[in-house]
Design an enzyme around this catalytic site. Structure first.
Site, PDB file in Angstrom:
ATOM      1  N   PRO A  35       0.820  -1.212   0.000  1.00  0.00           N
ATOM      2  CA  PRO A  35       0.000   0.000   0.000  1.00  0.00           C
ATOM      3  C   PRO A  35       0.856   1.266   0.000  1.00  0.00           C
ATOM      4  CG  PRO A  35      -0.097  -1.117   2.134  1.00  0.00           C
ATOM      5  CD  PRO A  35       0.654  -2.012   1.217  1.00  0.00           C
ATOM      6  N   ARG A  73      -4.359  -8.653 -20.238  1.00  0.00           N
ATOM      7  CA  ARG A  73      -5.380  -8.408 -21.269  1.00  0.00           C
ATOM      8  C   ARG A  73      -4.903  -7.435 -22.346  1.00  0.00           C
ATOM      9  NH1 ARG A  73      -8.733  -4.425 -20.699  1.00  0.00           N
ATOM     10  NH2 ARG A  73     -10.648  -5.457 -21.334  1.00  0.00           N
ATOM     11  N   ASP A 119     -11.483   0.521 -24.400  1.00  0.00           N
ATOM     12  CA  ASP A 119     -11.744   0.493 -22.964  1.00  0.00           C
ATOM     13  C   ASP A 119     -11.476   1.832 -22.298  1.00  0.00           C
ATOM     14  OD1 ASP A 119     -12.652  -2.052 -22.450  1.00  0.00           O
ATOM     15  OD2 ASP A 119     -10.634  -2.897 -22.395  1.00  0.00           O
ATOM     16  N   GLU A 147       2.349  -8.051   8.571  1.00  0.00           N
ATOM     17  CA  GLU A 147       2.659  -6.618   8.622  1.00  0.00           C
ATOM     18  C   GLU A 147       3.447  -6.176   7.392  1.00  0.00           C
ATOM     19  OE1 GLU A 147       1.454  -4.495  10.906  1.00  0.00           O
ATOM     20  OE2 GLU A 147       0.380  -6.265  11.616  1.00  0.00           O
TER      21      GLU A 147
END
Ligand code: SAH
Length: 260
Positions: free
Chosen positions: A89, A153, A168, A116
């Site tokens: 993150p 993709r 897209d 963690e």
């Protein structure tokens, strides 16, 4: 294209890869995904992959040696990987532009954290650190799958219709236009008016349909993600549509709700 994914939960990765477009691409050999169980690279009898953090505090930390062992095994098999992605993150936010960049690579390694997170020294073996968004998950498996799927993709031959990939959302900085399928009128019962497909899509008039779609794509992007338009690569028609929407019609499209 080849992916090596290092994880302590191989099954979390395996299952989603068995179905759909990715499953078929793997079957046809367009895509090669090797899942490396981190526990195979431990030296102790109990295959320990985590340990308590130095300095104390809650939770466990992924040990460095097994991760280094996995990377070395990959290197021995395939040569030194140019791209080793650590999922975190704290990483840079993954985007369609990253997917495009990575799709040009032959080989990508993805490291999945747990607990963690990683012993900080593992970061030295990574070439980049990617986050899939500002929220915290329990493991890097879903982020690795997100990256894998977005990249895969874009590889020619993975999605059947290349034009659909080109159209897209984000591919040129515009969101996709609205899509409808049969029936042309939906009656949901009661006195509710029928939900109709826009007439233009039923007209068979290809030039008008093309223009309508461009207009809707620009309109949506303006209403939902105006930030994208700053860097979008628009053609002349789209630029004209944008100018028109921005002048005079401001009030109307401001009312277009994100759900509409
Ligand atoms: N304590 C860590 C989070 C650990 S979450 C921190 O605050 O940075 C456990 C693992 O899940 C991470 O090591 C990473 O591999 C994965 N992960 C969690 N959220 C993620 C996200 N938004 N993007 C990418 N990976 C994520």
């Amino acid at each position: 294209m080849t992916f090596d994914i290092v994880t302590i939960f191989p099954r979390v990765i395996e299952q989603p890869l068995a179905a759909g477009v990715l499953g078929r691409a793997i079957e046809r050999g367009v895509l090669d995904v090797r899942i490396r169980d981190l526990r195979h690279f431990t030296a102790d009898r109990h295959h320990v992959v985590d340990d308590v953090p130095y300095g104390g505090g809650p939770g466990m930390v992924l040990k460095a040696e097994p991760m280094f062992g996995a990377i070395e095994a990959i290197e021995a098999e395939r040569g030194r990987p140019l791209t080793v992605i650590l999922t975190s993150p704290q990483g840079r936010r993954f985007s369609q532009a990253d997917a495009r960049r990575l799709a040009a690579h032959e080989h990508v390694v993805l490291l999945c954290g747990r607990y963690e997170g990683f012993d900080e020294r593992i970061r030295e073996r990574a070439t980049e650190e990617l986050s899939i968004g500002d929220y915290v998950l329990t493991g890097g498996e879903l982020p690795a799958l997100v990256v894998l799927e977005a990249v895969a993709r874009l590889i020619p031959g993975v999605v059947g219709d290349e034009q659909s990939v080109a159209d897209d959302s984000f591919s040129r900085g515009l969101l996709d236009f609205p899509q409808y399928t049969r029936p042309a009128e939906l009656k949901m019962g009661g006195d509710d008016p029928a939900m109709k497909v826009p007439d233009v899509l039923l007209s068979g008039h290809h030039a008008e349909i093309r223009l309508w779609r461009k207009r809707e794509a620009v309109k949506r992007t303006l209403a939902r993600r105006p930030d994208l338009l700053e860097t979008a690569s628009l053609d002349d028609e789209e630029r004209a549509i944008l100018r028109e929407l921005q002048s005079g019609r401001v009030a109307e499209w401001r009312n277009v709700k994100a759900g509409g």
